[in-house]
Design a protein around this motif. Structure first.
Motif, PDB file in Angstrom:
ATOM      1  N   LEU A 184     -31.924  29.835 -33.629  1.00 53.69           N
ATOM      2  CA  LEU A 184     -31.886  31.202 -33.107  1.00 53.69           C
ATOM      3  C   LEU A 184     -33.912  31.148 -33.374  1.00 53.69           C
TER       4      LEU A 184
ATOM      5  N   ALA B 254     -26.578  32.693 -40.386  1.00 54.97           N
ATOM      6  CA  ALA B 254     -26.193  31.500 -39.629  1.00 54.97           C
ATOM      7  C   ALA B 254     -25.384  31.165 -40.135  1.00 54.97           C
TER       8      ALA B 254
ATOM      9  N   TYR C   5     -23.513  35.001 -35.747  1.00 58.47           N
ATOM     10  CA  TYR C   5     -24.542  35.848 -36.290  1.00 58.47           C
ATOM     11  C   TYR C   5     -24.087  37.002 -37.672  1.00 58.47           C
TER      12      TYR C   5
END
Length: 994
Positions: free
Chosen positions: A342, A941, A956
């Protein structure tokens, strides 16, 4: 579950309603309609309501009924605020204490009523419970005429006083109360703890404030006091009051005009979701989660905040859209869960991924994007800013780093931090980043048009570096002249010996010449000798003019070269050194070096003059007489021989030579010997002149040495000026460090002169002196030992005058010794001259001295720090000092190489301060960096199974720490779960509070 986590929202924690027990000024009729409309329309929007009444919850229950009926839709949280009056006197009444009750328990109304029944008031020989019935009964005992329940309730409420000790015991005995009720106390003078003025009640005031979780106060002074920003430290607040306290403020409305309108617009802002847990979180972190002002605290600029990230065309991301908080975003998860993925994707959308990542074809880089590049396909990341600007980039980097892209975030990937903080030593990258921060600490108007630190440093130091160069050249030129004088001094004895030899030689020649004179011609011989002497004088004069002529011709060459080449080149060099002058070519022409007068015409005139003087001396040879006719004397006996021409003198000498001897052989011998004597006399004159010049060499050398020391003084003044220029360059950052608090105080910046005395001495021992010779400098290292003691300290810290004196004393002390160790004798002119020049360059050189800044952490130069501590310095730069950069800061695992204590002590405060100025997105495994920084948003996550030939599914979820599910995830991931956390506490024998 996907929220932006903790955001500032307006709360109204202390507001009465129509029908409040005391001081009800709302009126009748449509009071409730007006009341509800006011709450619905107030700005800023009210999202949480603490419905206040004295001792009861009835008005709170009425508000809930209106909410259920569809009113006040903007209000997401409604909770009871039960106001109690303690038996402790204040300035204008009694101290008010409030029970703020969490509505999370479905049975909270009954539970809090049960709690209140345990509070009792004794009067009239009776005991009254803190219930509606008890208050009504008390009111009727006070005033028997109060037949109406409402009137009796009001009277009872004014008389009922809660004993503080009883309240504390009741609260501490109830697990439900401790889990669901927060205690607030008024901090004002009238009905608050500030009104407890008697010295005897000081302890009571402290006990009440210690018991409270919240202070109802609106002043900046109160807020700063209760968050440890005034005279009492956080540690002292912890010891005396059980810690810091959030300050809240409400309208305390008793009429519709003041509903949601606190005095001076001092609104209460709570950071977090609109849940009662946000209030609990504000108690844990008062400074960061509670604020009273017209507006909430300022955070990052909206144009710089990434409001959301969307992953498009990426089926392996099951949560394609994630909102982002403007403050501190912590990304957590198990290893391989997609945390770094991410961060990498956000950085890619900001054009902040280094080109090396995209160019890594072998997958050596630890970057997710590098390793996943073959698998991301048409995946894209789209970032939306809070100011509504949108950027989209492919995840395989195909459109990255185009010529028009600009990194709109700073990404501290693990690889980046490792490269900058490697164990091999402080890399150029780290120093470059330090310099960048120093540069950006200067206001734009103070950067002198420079685009980076190196250019600004060049602007500030260029003139001093030029000065150093000029003085180095001057020292070299003076040293050449000193070498000349030393050569002359060394030749004094030689000149004496040669003069004596010449004198003896000439005496011998004169004796030989006398023997050739025929008897009777002695007078002619004497005349011939006088003429010879005069001839040598005239020839010497002619030679002097000839030397002068050669000089004029050379000057003509010099002038032509200067005009054609040298002056234009000097101008070009000046233009190059001063490119920012802004002068036009026409203006620059004024700076072209020209001769003051018409030197071409002058030199032509000088040549004509010197040619005339030479012609006058040389003269015209006389016409020879016919054969058989004797030549008459050409010069009268009483004539001034020194005024005769060379031609006449030579002719007259030839005539006399014929008279001295008729024998041709003898005559030729006489002529030859006369010329020899003349030549030797000329050489003798030259030797005597050279001796005279050499006799003055010592004094001239001393003057030149003073001149060279003056140049060295100026050279070192330039070094010191360069040092001061750097001090001024670093001044903004140094000034900031001087007044800093917290971890940043450990940073210091020094500008110092660095002296490598060993390299200075090693050069001499290797190339200038013979250490094999006996003497003070016998053996390698003997010179450096003296330099370290006698020169290095003054080189490091002395003034130019101090350095000059020290070097002069060193030379005076060791000059003869150094000469004794020289590889050449002064009589070896060429070799000694070259050695002397190199020797002077060495002695008066400054190549071994340079100015550098030292950034130290806790007193240790960064070059000597461990990689982990360098990482702290790096984070200090980005989190605390880099104010000019307001772009989002993305950091992947800042805790790497740091122990947990260092993370807590060094980094937590940095993140807390940074998140108020810029958006910080952090990947971490460290609980301290999530919990103790009070992260505004936690993104969890989670990765699914790894598909063959593809990427695992990544999911997420996000929220704030006030969210119980997020807290559970944090505990599970970062602490190993609650059981593991408690087991560690048991083994460490640490007692945990529930």
């Amino acid at each position: 579950m996907l929220t932006r986590g903790s955001e500032w929202r307006r709360w109204e924690p202390h507001i009465h309603t129509p029908g409040t027990v005391l001081n009800n000024q709302f009126g009748g009729g449509g009071a409730w309609e007006t009341y509800l409309s006011n709450i619905e329309t107030r700005t800023p929007t009210i999202e949480a309501l603490g419905v206040t009444d004295y001792y009861l919850t009835e008005t709170y229950e009425q508000v809930l009924l209106h909410k259920d009926a569809g009113r006040i839709p903007n209000v997401s949280l409604i909770f009871p605020n039960i106001e109690l009056r303690l038996s402790v006197a204040a300035k204008t009444g009694f101290v008010n204490m409030h029970l703020l009750v969490s509505p999370e328990d479905p049975d909270h109304v009954n539970e809090v009523r049960l709690l209140l029944t345990r509070l009792q008031f004794s009067a009239f020989g009776d005991v009254f419970d803190c219930t509606r019935e008890g208050l009504v009964r008390l009111g009727r005992r006070v005033d028997a005429a109060a037949i109406d329940d409402r009137a009796a309730l009001a009277i009872g409420a004014t008389q009922f006083k809660v004993d503080f000790d009883q309240l504390r015991k009741v609260y501490e005995a109830s697990e439900w109360a401790q889990a669901n009720v927060l205690i607030a106390v008024a901090g004002a003078e009238g009905d608050g703890t500030s009104g407890i003025r008697q010295a005897a009640d000081a302890t009571m005031r402290q006990e009440i404030e210690k018991f409270a979780h919240i202070i109802f106060a609106s002043s900046v002074a109160q807020r700063e006091f209760w968050t440890g920003q005034r005279s009492v430290t956080v540690e002292e607040l912890m010891r005396r009051y059980n810690g810091c306290k959030p300050c809240l403020h409400g309208s305390d409305a008793h009429d519709n005009a003041t509903v949601g309108q606190p005095v001076q617009d001092r609104f209460t802002w709570i950071k977090g979701a609109v849940t009662f847990d946000a209030l609990r979180q504000a108690y844990i972190d008062p400074a960061g989660r509670a604020f009273v002002a017209l507006e909430p605290p300022k955070t990052a600029m909206p144009s710089q905040v990434i409001a959301s990230v969307e992953i498009e065309n990426a089926p392996w991301v099951s949560t394609p859209s994630i909102p982002l908080n403007a403050g501190l975003v912590a990304i957590i998860g198990a290893r391989g869960s997609g945390k770094t993925a991410l961060a990498d994707m956000i950085a890619a959308g900001c054009d902040s991924v280094p080109p090396a990542v995209w160019e890594d074809e072998k997958g050596v880089s630890p970057s997710f994007l590098s390793r996943a590049k073959p698998l991301v396909g048409e995946g894209r990341v789209k970032l939306t800013r809070a100011a509504d600007s949108v950027a989209s980039r492919y995840l395989d980097g195909r459109d990255a780093n185009n010529p028009f892209s600009y990194p709109s975030a700073r990404y501290l990937s693990q690889q980046f931090v490792e490269d900058l903080c490697s164990a091999a030593g402080a890399s150029e990258g780290l120093l470059h980043e330090i310099e960048r921060v120093i540069f950006e600490a200067h206001p734009v108007e103070g950067r002198e048009g420079a685009l980076d630190f190196e250019a600004l440093r060049g602007h500030r130091t260029h003139r001093f570096q030029l000065a150093r160069g000029r003085e180095v050249e001057a020292i070299g030129a003076i040293s050449n002249r000193i070498a000349d004088e030393l050569e002359k001094e060394a030749l004094l004895q030689s000149y004496d010996a040669q003069i004596k030899q010449k004198e003896n030689l000439i005496a011998g020649y004169n004796a030989d010449l006398a023997k050739l004179v025929v008897k009777g011609t002695e007078q002619q011989a004497q005349r011939h000798a006088a003429l010879n002497t005069a001839l040598q004088g005239r020839l010497t004069a002619s030679q002097a003019y000839a030397a002068q002529r050669r000089t004029f011709v050379a000057m003509q060459d010099e002038v032509r070269r200067t005009k054609a080449t040298k002056a234009p080149e000097i101008l070009r060099e000046v233009q190059s050194r001063h490119q920012n002058s802004g002068l036009s070519m026409t203006q620059w022409d004024e700076f072209l070096l020209v001769f003051k007068g018409d030197v071409d015409a002058s030199l032509v005139g000088y040549l004509a003059w010197v040619d005339g003087e030479i012609a006058k001396i040389e003269g015209v040879p006389p016409v020879s007489p016919p054969p058989g006719v004797s030549m008459a004397p050409l010069i009268a006996d009483d004539a001034d021989l020194t005024a005769q021409t060379v031609a006449i003198l030579r002719a007259e000498m030839g005539r006399l030579e014929g008279l001295i001897s008729a024998d041709t052989v003898v005559r030729n011998q006489y002529a030859a010997l006369s010329k020899r004597i003349a030549s030797e006399n000329g050489a003798l004159a030259a030797l005597r002149k050279a001796l005279e010049d050499a006799q003055g060499a010592s004094e001239r050398r001393k003057l030149l040495q003073v001149e060279r020391e003056d140049a060295y003084d100026r050279l070192f003044s330039a070094v010191i000026s360069e040092q001061q220029a750097l001090v001024d360059l670093y001044a903004p950052l140094m000034a900031r460090l001087a007044v800093a608090t917290g971890t940043i105080r450990k940073l210091s910046l020094l500008v110092t002169r660095v002296v490598d005395a060993k390299s200075w001495a090693d050069f001499a021992e290797e190339q200038l002196i013979d250490c094999r010779r006996a003497g003070p400098f016998y053996g390698r290292g003997s010179l450096v030992r003296r330099a370290e003691v006698e020169l290095k300290p003054v080189w490091q810290t002395g003034t130019a005058a101090d350095v000059r004196a020290a070097v002069s004393a060193f030379i005076h002390k060791y000059w003869k010794d150094l000469l004794a160790h020289a590889p050449y004798a002064p009589t070896e002119q060429e070799a000694f001259r070259e050695w002397s020049k190199r020797f002077a360059h060495w002695v008066f050189g400054t190549d071994h001295i340079w100015v550098r800044y030292e950034l130290a952490y806790d007193g240790i130069d960064i070059r000597k720090l461990s990689p982990g501590t360098r990482g702290i310095v790096l984070l200090l730069l980005y989190l605390a000092l880099d104010d000019a950069d307001d772009r989002p800061l993305i950091i992947d695992q800042p805790e790497e190489n740091l122990d947990p204590q260092s993370v807590f002590v060094e980094l937590v405060s940095l993140f807390i301060n940074a998140k108020s100025k810029r958006q910080v997105i952090m990947v971490t495994h460290n609980a301290n960096l999530v919990i103790n920084t009070d992260a505004d948003q936690v993104i969890v996550a989670q990765a699914g199974s790894h598909a063959a030939g593809g990427l695992p599914t990544i999911e997420y979820l996000s929220g704030g720490l006030e969210d119980a599910e997020i807290r559970r995830k944090v505990c599970d991931i970062l602490e190993g779960g609650e059981d593991a956390f408690r087991e560690r506490a048991r083994r460490l024998r640490v007692r945990l509070k529930r």
